[in-house]
Motif scaffolding. Structure first.
Motif, short mmCIF file in Angstrom:
data_model
loop_
_atom_site.label_atom_id
_atom_site.label_comp_id
_atom_site.label_asym_id
_atom_site.label_seq_id
_atom_site.Cartn_x
_atom_site.Cartn_y
_atom_site.Cartn_z
N UNK A 162 31.82 8.00 110.64
CA UNK A 162 30.42 8.38 110.59
C UNK A 162 30.21 9.49 109.58
N UNK A 163 29.01 9.54 109.04
CA UNK A 163 28.66 10.57 108.08
C UNK A 163 28.68 11.95 108.73
N UNK B 51 30.78 17.33 108.87
CA UNK B 51 31.27 18.42 109.71
C UNK B 51 32.61 18.92 109.21
N UNK B 52 33.53 17.99 108.90
CA UNK B 52 34.84 18.39 108.39
C UNK B 52 34.72 19.00 107.00
N UNK C 55 25.07 6.92 99.78
CA UNK C 55 24.80 5.86 100.75
C UNK C 55 26.02 5.45 101.56
N UNK C 56 27.20 5.92 101.17
CA UNK C 56 28.41 5.56 101.91
C UNK C 56 29.41 6.70 101.82
N UNK C 57 30.41 6.66 102.71
CA UNK C 57 31.43 7.71 102.70
C UNK C 57 32.34 7.59 101.48
#
Length: 348
Positions: free
Chosen positions: A75-76, A81-82, A115-117
């Protein structure tokens, strides 16, 4: 852009690692080390394997991009967060140089619209590379503006190493000296040794020699005598943070040189990119001053030179008030009148 420098680059991105010139070993050895983790990057910054505000920022940016390549989150929210945790970890490495925080924050905001990781990972790398490319051009422009303030055969003093190995290339305060060789405008440079870590003797003297600059090394305590007896025409230094009013934090000893410039009625110049300005603070009293290990003063190359148990005060930086600064040289031009309004205009 003509490039005649024979000075090696301080940091390079290598897809799965970062290649870093180990500045701890200069001038007796030119060694490159591979940084393969965010912990390696943090240690390199803290231990001064890389130093100089712009180079620290570039290395930290690459370090954050490198860390993100190993993320396997789905998830984004987990990803971001990391990323923020790693950003804060790298930001804890050194407190004074604002370029560190500027570069890290530029990376974290660069992924706002991805739009994506996978796109986020790629964007972080590209943004870090852009920071490095931009810094080289910025340094060239600073050098170009600074060189316009000097004439052939001027004698100029500097402290610490605001040079090519402290930036992407060319440097800030040393950039006009490198360009003077390219353009056949001979200058004579007096480099203060810069105790306690000796960036002047180990790094500046070495770097200017590599570039063919006429450089003479002096101890810090020789500055006043050298200005008087050698007819020094100007002093130029770099910066680690510049407040909204022009007060400037730079390597310890800079403030003393500014007072000498005032006493001898010679110009005192600060050379720095816009990324070094911190307009969130009004003046230099709010700039945090890093205090480093007592061993930097009590030992030289592991050899103890002071009594056991002696009290040590080891601030790494001091703050020069704006009234002692003749001009601040940036990539956008030279500020030399009302620093507060001129700096505000740059960021409006």
């Amino acid at each position: 852009m003509t490039n005649l420098l024979s000075v090696p680059r301080s940091v390079e991105w290598k897809e799965t690692s970062i290649t870093l010139l180990n500045q701890q070993l200069l001038p007796t050895a030119v060694e490159y080390i591979e940084l393969q983790s965010i912990e390696d990057v943090w240690d390199a910054i803290v231990s001064l394997k890389v130093r100089g505000a712009p180079a620290i920022g570039i290395t930290a940016a690459f370090g954050l991009a490198l860390a993100a390549q190993s993320y396997e989150f789905e998830t984004r929210e987990e990803f971001e967060t990391q990323l923020q945790k790693d950003r804060d970890y790298l930001a804890s490495s050194r407190p004074t140089a604002v370029n560190l925080f500027w570069a890290l924050d530029r990376l974290t905001t660069s992924i706002a619209n991805v739009k994506s990781l996978n796109e986020a990972k790629t964007t972080l790398v590209h943004e870090a590379i852009r920071i490095q490319i931009e810094d080289e051009e910025v340094c060239y422009q600073i050098g170009d503006h600074a060189l316009s303030l000097f004439s052939k055969h001027d004698r100029v003093m500097t402290i610490c190493n605001a040079g090519s190995i402290a930036t992407a290339y060319y440097g800030t305060a040393l950039a006009p000296f490198h360009l003077s060789v390219e353009r056949d405008i001979p200058l004579e440079v007096f480099a203060c040794e810069t105790r306690p870590v000796l960036q002047g003797s180990r790094l500046t003297a070495w770097e200017l020699q590599q570039s063919g600059v006429n450089v003479t090394l002096i101890t810090d305590s020789m500055a006043a005598h050298t200005i008087k007896t050698k007819g020094v025409n100007a002093i130029i230094v770099g910066a680690d943070r510049i407040a909204a009013n022009g007060d400037t934090a730079n390597k310890i000893g800079t403030y003393g040189l500014a007072l000498l410039a005032q006493a001898f009625d010679i110009p005192f110049y600060v050379a720095a990119p816009l990324s070094t300005f911190d307009t969130s603070i009004e003046d230099g009293s709010s700039i945090p001053i890093e205090e480093r290990s007592p061993e930097e003063i009590t030992h030289i190359h592991g050899q103890q030179i002071a009594p056991d148990g002696i009290h040590v005060y080891n601030p790494a930086f001091d703050v020069t008030p704006n009234e002692l600064i003749t001009a601040i040289i940036t990539e956008k031009g030279i500020l030399k009148d009302d620093f507060t309004s001129e700096i505000a205009a740059l960021f409006s």
